[in-house]
Structures are given as C-alpha cells and as structure tokens.
Design a protein around this motif. Sequence first.
Motif, PDB file in Angstrom:
ATOM      1  N   LEU A 123      11.854  -1.263   1.706  1.00 46.83           N
ATOM      2  CA  LEU A 123      12.402  -1.647   0.412  1.00 46.83           C
ATOM      3  C   LEU A 123      13.272  -2.894   0.561  1.00 46.83           C
ATOM      4  O   LEU A 123      14.107  -2.969   1.465  1.00 46.83           O
ATOM      5  N   THR A 124      13.075  -3.838  -0.335  1.00 47.24           N
ATOM      6  CA  THR A 124      13.893  -5.057  -0.359  1.00 47.24           C
ATOM      7  C   THR A 124      14.680  -5.088  -1.670  1.00 47.24           C
ATOM      8  O   THR A 124      14.245  -4.516  -2.679  1.00 47.24           O
ATOM      9  N   PRO A 125      15.849  -5.737  -1.677  1.00 44.98           N
ATOM     10  CA  PRO A 125      16.695  -5.722  -2.879  1.00 44.98           C
ATOM     11  C   PRO A 125      15.984  -6.240  -4.122  1.00 44.98           C
ATOM     12  O   PRO A 125      16.261  -5.793  -5.235  1.00 44.98           O
ATOM     13  N   GLN A 126      15.071  -7.174  -3.933  1.00 48.23           N
ATOM     14  CA  GLN A 126      14.260  -7.672  -5.028  1.00 48.23           C
ATOM     15  C   GLN A 126      12.920  -8.137  -4.468  1.00 48.23           C
ATOM     16  O   GLN A 126      12.767  -8.290  -3.256  1.00 48.23           O
ATOM     17  N   GLU A 127      11.964  -8.350  -5.326  1.00 50.97           N
ATOM     18  CA  GLU A 127      10.665  -8.823  -4.864  1.00 50.97           C
ATOM     19  C   GLU A 127      10.795 -10.242  -4.330  1.00 50.97           C
ATOM     20  O   GLU A 127      11.355 -11.113  -5.007  1.00 50.97           O
TER      21      GLU A 127
ATOM     22  N   VAL B 211       9.388  -2.188  -3.505  1.00 52.33           N
ATOM     23  CA  VAL B 211       8.617  -1.684  -2.368  1.00 52.33           C
ATOM     24  C   VAL B 211       7.826  -2.853  -1.782  1.00 52.33           C
ATOM     25  O   VAL B 211       6.824  -3.298  -2.337  1.00 52.33           O
ATOM     26  N   PHE B 212       8.291  -3.348  -0.644  1.00 51.66           N
ATOM     27  CA  PHE B 212       7.666  -4.509  -0.004  1.00 51.66           C
ATOM     28  C   PHE B 212       6.418  -4.119   0.771  1.00 51.66           C
ATOM     29  O   PHE B 212       5.396  -4.814   0.731  1.00 51.66           O
ATOM     30  N   ARG B 213       6.490  -3.028   1.509  1.00 53.80           N
ATOM     31  CA  ARG B 213       5.345  -2.539   2.285  1.00 53.80           C
ATOM     32  C   ARG B 213       5.408  -1.007   2.349  1.00 53.80           C
ATOM     33  O   ARG B 213       6.473  -0.414   2.361  1.00 53.80           O
ATOM     34  N   LYS B 214       4.235  -0.380   2.416  1.00 55.35           N
ATOM     35  CA  LYS B 214       4.115   1.038   2.737  1.00 55.35           C
ATOM     36  C   LYS B 214       3.087   1.165   3.849  1.00 55.35           C
ATOM     37  O   LYS B 214       2.108   0.419   3.880  1.00 55.35           O
ATOM     38  N   TRP B 215       3.340   2.110   4.752  1.00 52.90           N
ATOM     39  CA  TRP B 215       2.304   2.380   5.743  1.00 52.90           C
ATOM     40  C   TRP B 215       2.396   3.824   6.213  1.00 52.90           C
ATOM     41  O   TRP B 215       3.413   4.486   6.055  1.00 52.90           O
ATOM     42  N   GLU B 216       1.266   4.285   6.768  1.00 53.03           N
ATOM     43  CA  GLU B 216       1.163   5.652   7.267  1.00 53.03           C
ATOM     44  C   GLU B 216       0.416   5.632   8.585  1.00 53.03           C
ATOM     45  O   GLU B 216      -0.613   4.976   8.710  1.00 53.03           O
ATOM     46  N   LEU B 217       0.963   6.335   9.575  1.00 59.04           N
ATOM     47  CA  LEU B 217       0.351   6.404  10.900  1.00 59.04           C
ATOM     48  C   LEU B 217       0.176   7.861  11.296  1.00 59.04           C
ATOM     49  O   LEU B 217       1.020   8.698  11.007  1.00 59.04           O
TER      50      LEU B 217
END
Length: 388
Positions: free
Chosen positions: A311-315, A195-201
């Motif tokens: 989501l990215t394949p790896q960190e 999980v690279f980023r999460k956001w909520e608007l």
Amino acid sequence: MRITAEEQKIIQEILDMAERKTTHMLPEVMENPVTRYTDPAQAAREIDVLFRQFPIVMGHASDVAQPGDFFTHDATGVPVLVTRDNDGTLRAFLNVCRHRGARVEGKECGHARTFSCPYHSWTYGLDGKLRGIPQPAGFEGVDRSQLGLVELPAWERFGLIWVMPSVPQEPVDIDAWLAPMAEQLQGLDLGGHHVFRKWELRKNMSWRLLLEGFQESYHFCHAHRETACSAYLDNQSVHLNFNPHVRHAVPLPKIEELRGTAPETWDYRPYFLTQNYLFPANFVQVQTDHVYIHTVIPTGVDSCIFQCMMLTPQEPVSEKALRYYTKNFDLIRIVFNEDFEIGEGIQKGLNTGANAHFLFGKYECGLQFGQRAIDAALDGQLKMPSLG
C-alpha cells in the motif's frame, strides 16, 4: 503526525538499550517441539481453530469500493465471496449454492447485480438472499427464506477487509479484538492508501516457519546481510505484547538523531520499521512511507500460502514516484525470498531427528509471545470476544 505516549516510550527504550548495548529480552529461553511443525494432526487442529475461529485479512477496502463490487477468496480452504450490497454494507458469504453446492461465483473479482450459480442458475442478491429458482414448480413448498447464501462475519476496519471463515455460535466483537492495536492502525489511514501491488506465493514449508520470519529481527544481519541488514540496528528492537497481538518496533540507525532532543518534538514513523502481528497470521508491516499487509495461511503440514499487499499513501502518478515504489517492491521481494529459501530448507530437515526442539532465545520475544498465543487458542483459553 502526533506521536503517541506508546511511541515515546518505545523511542526512549531503544535509545536506552542502544546506549547500554543490549536489547529487549525475556527471562527464559523457550523450547518449542519440532513436532509442532511436522505433525499432521497438529496442522489440522491449527487450521480448524486458528483459521476458522479468528478473523483473517482478505482484502483492502478499495477491493469492494462500490455496491456490487465483489471478490472471492479460497486460500483458507473455505470458498468465500465478499461483496458490498446496495446499502453499502460489507458482506461475506460461503461461495456455495444452497441447491447442490456448486460454486456460485467463479471470478476472482468484478462487479455484479446478482450472483447466479452456473449449475442450475439459482440466483442470489448482493445481500445473499435467494432471488430466483428456474422452473420453481419442482421446488414447491421449499422455504426460500432459509436458502440464502450462508453469511460469514465480515468487517471493514482500518481500511482492511476481515472475514471469519466460519459461522460463530454468537456475534463476535471485532472492535474489542483489535482494540489494543487500534490507536496506531487508525493513525495509518490505510483506507486512504492505494493498492500498488498484490501477490500470492505458495511455499513448501510449515506456515509457522514463514510466520516466524516476521516475529524477530535477530536474523536480519545474517539472512539479509547484503539487503536489509544495514537499514536497521542489529537485533535491537522492542516487542509490545498485547496478547495475542504484538507490536514489534525495529529501529533505523538514524534513531540516534533523537538522542538529547525533547521527547515532545519526536516523530516515530521515520525512524522505525513496525511489524504489527495481528493474531493468528496477519501482519501490518509499516515502513517509513508505505505499508505491507501480509497473511500466512496453511494448506498442509508442510505447505502454506503467503499473501501480500503493498500500500502506498497515494497512487504514484509521476514516473519518479513509480520508479521509487517499484524499487521498494523489488527489494522487499528479494528480502522475503531470502527468508523463504531458508524456511523451505528448514522444512526439509525437520524429519531428520537432528532437533527435538527449536530454541527461541530471550530476545526472540515475538516468537515466544506468538507461540504462547497459539497454544492458548488451541487449548480453548483464547477466543474471540463476544458482543453479548
């Protein structure tokens, strides 16, 4: 990655349509009454049915990777507590104390051995069972076994956490529900992603308006003239209707590289943006090398919440990888905001009387498929399959 028969068919159809300078079209234009976006009773009905009786994506498997990990979710209007118990089982509960109804867990996420209500310290285990009552003499005769946290249906499938925000009358078969999309979702290995980023608007528009921005590509070279337009063929895409779910394949211009080559040598993902609509309001949006998970949730007739995970394949551990994914994150936020500004502008004009109906064109297939599925659910014709 091995190409599937479904993906071979999509590629062939795209190449044929590009040669004929056409696109995927349905037989008729659909009229959609504007009241579906403005009627408070309609919105209330949608919340009660679509966002209570069907699974909503609430997180990623890594959010509850270890026993005791938990997160809370409130966007649907139902307070939900998701955790992994000591046996490794994923569980979801109403985040409501059985004594006087206080919120049991106030944090957004964390790690715990038990959950204790802040009002009177009634304590619950990771399995939801009532573990302790301070000064128990005052509750002599109460059956503790009936006072555990109310459990909700929850599943971990394809690396995502799904929760139904209500207690069904009989057990639900999530695998039958997701079966039409299972082959491609399984192939993405989302559980192994980072999980690279999460956001909520929070946006001032009907949830339907926000949803519809992901259901057609007709707008790409108009709303996203300077951003996303050049990345894809203009209004040439394939919609596969798995009622109520839809796979929407949007080709990149380089798809022409495959023309004249042997189908058994084709690869699918490098040539497509795939927008997978998972009824009622979830999307798995697959880019060529990363994935976005979107969920759209109504909060009223003219307001909604947009939740997204990148989501990215790896960190990303190198500076180069971090810059690359950050650039993609920044671009997608710009593109989405272009849609959101238009959507909020539409909302302001809904009550003017300018339109009694919206028109869903013959090539706006996803809009038509999605509307029919919503209608079927509200009419009681579409329900979750039962394990029984």
